[in-house]
Design a protein around this motif. Sequence first.
Motif, mmCIF file in Angstrom:
data_model
loop_
_atom_site.group_PDB
_atom_site.id
_atom_site.type_symbol
_atom_site.label_atom_id
_atom_site.label_comp_id
_atom_site.label_asym_id
_atom_site.label_seq_id
_atom_site.Cartn_x
_atom_site.Cartn_y
_atom_site.Cartn_z
ATOM 1 N N PHE A 1 0.831 -1.208 0.000
ATOM 2 C CA PHE A 1 0.000 0.000 0.000
ATOM 3 C C PHE A 1 0.869 1.263 0.000
ATOM 4 O O PHE A 1 0.612 2.210 -0.747
ATOM 5 C CB PHE A 1 -0.926 -0.003 1.220
ATOM 6 N N THR A 2 1.914 1.277 0.815
ATOM 7 C CA THR A 2 2.813 2.436 0.885
ATOM 8 C C THR A 2 3.493 2.681 -0.449
ATOM 9 O O THR A 2 3.644 3.829 -0.886
ATOM 10 C CB THR A 2 3.874 2.226 1.987
ATOM 11 N N ALA A 3 3.908 1.593 -1.122
ATOM 12 C CA ALA A 3 4.536 1.736 -2.438
ATOM 13 C C ALA A 3 3.572 2.353 -3.443
ATOM 14 O O ALA A 3 3.961 3.201 -4.255
ATOM 15 C CB ALA A 3 5.015 0.372 -2.937
ATOM 16 N N SER A 4 2.313 1.936 -3.391
ATOM 17 C CA SER A 4 1.308 2.480 -4.316
ATOM 18 C C SER A 4 1.147 3.977 -4.123
ATOM 19 O O SER A 4 1.103 4.741 -5.099
ATOM 20 C CB SER A 4 -0.034 1.777 -4.097
ATOM 21 N N ILE A 5 1.058 4.411 -2.879
ATOM 22 C CA ILE A 5 0.914 5.843 -2.592
ATOM 23 C C ILE A 5 2.175 6.602 -3.008
ATOM 24 O O ILE A 5 2.101 7.716 -3.553
ATOM 25 C CB ILE A 5 0.614 6.063 -1.100
ATOM 26 N N PHE A 6 3.337 5.998 -2.769
ATOM 27 C CA PHE A 6 4.604 6.633 -3.156
ATOM 28 C C PHE A 6 4.652 6.854 -4.666
ATOM 29 O O PHE A 6 5.076 7.919 -5.138
ATOM 30 C CB PHE A 6 5.778 5.763 -2.716
ATOM 31 N N ILE A 7 4.202 5.861 -5.435
ATOM 32 C CA ILE A 7 4.232 5.977 -6.898
ATOM 33 C C ILE A 7 3.231 7.031 -7.369
ATOM 34 O O ILE A 7 3.466 7.732 -8.355
ATOM 35 C CB ILE A 7 3.963 4.611 -7.553
ATOM 36 N N VAL A 8 2.086 7.151 -6.661
ATOM 37 C CA VAL A 8 1.119 8.203 -6.993
ATOM 38 C C VAL A 8 1.779 9.575 -6.871
ATOM 39 O O VAL A 8 1.634 10.451 -7.728
ATOM 40 C CB VAL A 8 -0.111 8.126 -6.068
#
Length: 407
Positions: free
Chosen positions: A273-280
Amino acid sequence: MFTLSEGSLFKNRSYLLVWVAGLCAMLGFSMFFLSISWFIVDVLQEPAVLGIVLMAMSVPRVIMMIYGGILADKMRKSLIMFVTNLLQAGIMVALIIMFLNGSLDVTSLIIIAFIFGFLDAFFFPAVSSMIPVIVEDAQLQRANSLFQGSTELMFIIGPLIAGVLLTIGDFTLTFSASAILILLSAILVFPPLLKDPKPDRTGEKQSAMKDLKEGLSYVMNSDVHKTGTLAIVVINLFMIGPILISFPIIVEGLGGRPLELSLLEGGLALGTFTASIFIVIWNTRKRRGNVVFTALLVSFLLFIVFSRMEAFGLLILLAALTGFVAMFVYLLTVTMVQEKTEKNKLGRVMSIITLAASGFEPVAFGLISILVAADLPIQTVLTFSGVTGLLLSVWLVWKSKAFRSLD
């Protein structure tokens, strides 16, 4: 048709509807899965049946996934999503009626799971190929990351909500809540609301088998499609699948409790989840092929270290870090594939990618189970899996020089 400026993703009405529909569907599904699992174990007292029910759900999903992609290229994607969600809500209503009548048994659960998996095979290729249609390329990476990350979060929140509802009520409450959420998802993707374009049917009509061959040939003849698909297969077969099935085995072997198991699973989910937000937020469009390969190698190195650890604190930390890095492989690859795919082939291509992402996890589950049943320590099995995945990743990096330089 869609003119979006940088940073205006939340002004895209069609995307917002699909996003919220996805959140509702995933929340409903995760609550449904936990409720069914607990019903089988606690009420029916048939824990051995749980694996059969999960197989009944996953097998039709894997088998029909490619055809779901073919259909997504031929029909309006919103219509596919609407019909599948509506049918799933109807199945939930039938399940509630059977529960209230006391007729919900193993056979009916297997049939329900089979139908759910069958419908999923049509829903997911449609929603994954819908996003590139309603979002401009400049926003595609953010759109994918936001959708994937938030739906991952639903799989964390859903079981918690279901647990609370089961505490204050019975299965009628959780089943009803799941049905309402899935029905709401269907309403949000009602075709007149989304107004997504209808596929062009002016070309020559051809059989499903010819469509399938065309889609496979399209993937195999493109370096970005072929390499990206192989990268997703490698990371799911040799890392994601093994690490998921290893959690309960590791916890039991180290004398842990359910709390440690939930922390391990939560750590992995938090990392993705953190990676997804970081990529956003990051939204890089430079040398993404190189980033994918770097993430692929680093994730396997972290996984190998994970396989040798026996302290719960370090295991939870490494699970989170592994999930964080692995998510870069999946999200960046999916975005690059979508950007370089012709719109009339998106359904077939995304069904292949989805199959690569989810179809190989059950294979990993089976292989790991066989090796553990042969009295091999789980740490040894995981190390062997991690080293094999790392070697295949090195080979993929060496053979795919063109992919490394892709933006």
